[in-house]
Design an enzyme around this catalytic site. Structure first.
Site, PDB file in Angstrom:
ATOM      1  N   HIS A  10     -31.855  34.563  16.542  1.00 46.33           N
ATOM      2  CA  HIS A  10     -32.289  33.254  16.071  1.00 46.33           C
ATOM      3  C   HIS A  10     -33.179  33.354  14.838  1.00 46.33           C
ATOM      4  CE1 HIS A  10     -31.513  32.333  20.497  1.00 46.33           C
ATOM      5  NE2 HIS A  10     -30.546  31.772  19.815  1.00 46.33           N
ATOM      6  N   SER A  87     -36.340  32.287  28.934  1.00 45.23           N
ATOM      7  CA  SER A  87     -35.855  31.308  29.912  1.00 45.23           C
ATOM      8  C   SER A  87     -34.363  31.436  30.150  1.00 45.23           C
ATOM      9  CB  SER A  87     -36.172  29.885  29.442  1.00 45.23           C
ATOM     10  OG  SER A  87     -35.477  29.605  28.225  1.00 45.23           O
TER      11      SER A  87
END
Length: 351
Positions: A10, A87
């Protein structure tokens, strides 16, 4: 870790990329944009000069193949995939760990909360990643080396004769090595003072644009400028001191040391003493237009030491963790999760 061994899916808020030649620039400040937009700097590679872009993906941006492809390849090959502090909810990155299962690999998840992939993991630990890793290193009787942060700054002294040729007008600037307009997030303020022989008022420079303008007689003797760099919150020490000798009659000697060697020596010295705020000159050069002297310093701004405990692994670092072991073979057995599942199915069928 070598850059070629790392896939930053990312992006990295501290990295700028040249869209023309592919050069990467690691900064000591956060880039001002996200979404692969142009920043205010250009590529410094010879013959390029294209406008740089940030490397952080926005929601609508696709994962870059140069990062995604090797990540997928290594996940497929992995015996164990460690998922630390994530997560596991953002696709497609969250599905990468699952690619090891097809080849008999295993997944270990360390996160404070539950994740959607917990049921696929062989081991789930709800706790702080730092505590878990320290515990693992203790169990392996391995020492975590101290982290030493070193930042670079450049001191620029620009001078010019006054119209009547009686004075030297000079400007002192404390700037980032990434560009004169780039921020210096680790410096809060700079206190400037001078040799006693020079009757010149001291000054305090705040925020960015750290520069000071002064005038001295052309006939003035050599003098020293004393800088106290006050560090921002997060640095290990409060400040460090620099002494800048000034002699307008003598040309600046060119000096360029091996930066990697200087940084390694600084790290070794900081660990040995240990203390931060230590400095070394990396480069000294003269610029003809405008007439300037530039000195690049390497500064130790932070040291983080990890104390290794000698108490048992689970009793020390994992006492506050919730641990769910889904497969004993992960920590000692030789049979894969898939094979265990098949064997259990055959046993039930025979019964």
């Amino acid at each position: 870790m070598p850059r070629e061994k790392l896939s930053e899916l990312h992006g990295n808020i501290f990295m700028e990329i040249c869209p023309s030649c592919g050069a990467e620039y690691m900064r000591d400040f956060e880039t001002e944009t996200i979404g692969l937009k142009e920043t205010s700097r250009r590529c410094s590679k010879a013959g390029c000069g294209a406008k740089l872009r940030d490397s952080v993906l926005d929601w609508e941006d696709a994962l870059p193949p140069r990062e995604m492809d090797p990540a997928e390849k290594h996940c497929k090959m992995a015996d164990v995939v460690l998922c630390l502090g994530t997560s596991l909810q953002i696709t497609p990155a969250c599905n990468l760990p699952l690619k090891c299962l097809k080849g008999g690999g295993k997944i270990v998840i360390v996160n404070l909360q539950k994740t959607p992939k917990d049921k696929k993991a062989s081991l789930v630990m709800h706790g702080l990643v730092d505590k878990v890793i320290i515990g693992v290193m203790n169990m392996l009787n391995m020492r975590i080396p101290p982290f030493v942060r070193i930042d670079l700054i450049q001191i620029i002294l620009t001078r010019a004769l006054s119209i009547d040729k009686k004075y030297v007008n000079w400007t002192l600037k404390i700037a980032s090595v990434h560009g004169k307009q780039a921020p210096l997030p680790f410096i809060k303020s700079v206190e400037v003072s001078f040799s006693e022989s020079l009757s010149m008022k001291a000054a305090v420079l705040h925020n960015q644009g750290l520069q000071l303008k002064r005038r001295t007689a052309k006939s003035a003797k050599p003098f020293d400028i004393f800088l106290r760099l006050n560090f921002s919150a997060g640095c290990k020490c409060l400040y460090t001191n620099l002494k800048i000798p000034v002699d307008f009659e003598i040309a600046t000697d060119y000096l360029k040391e091996d930066k990697d060697s200087i940084i390694q020596k600084l790290k070794d010295r900081a660990i040995k003493e240990p203390s931060c705020g230590q400095t070394e000159v990396v480069e000294r050069k003269a610029i003809l237009v405008p007439k300037s002297e530039v000195i690049v310093y390497a500064i130790v701004t932070n040291i983080i030491e990890y104390e290794n405990s000698v108490v048992p692994f689970e009793a020390s670092s994992l006492s506050s963790c919730s641990l769910k072991r889904r497969n004993e073979s992960l920590l000692g057995g030789g049979m894969s999760w898939k094979r265990t599942k098949v064997r259990n199915h055959i046993t039930r069928h025979r019964k």
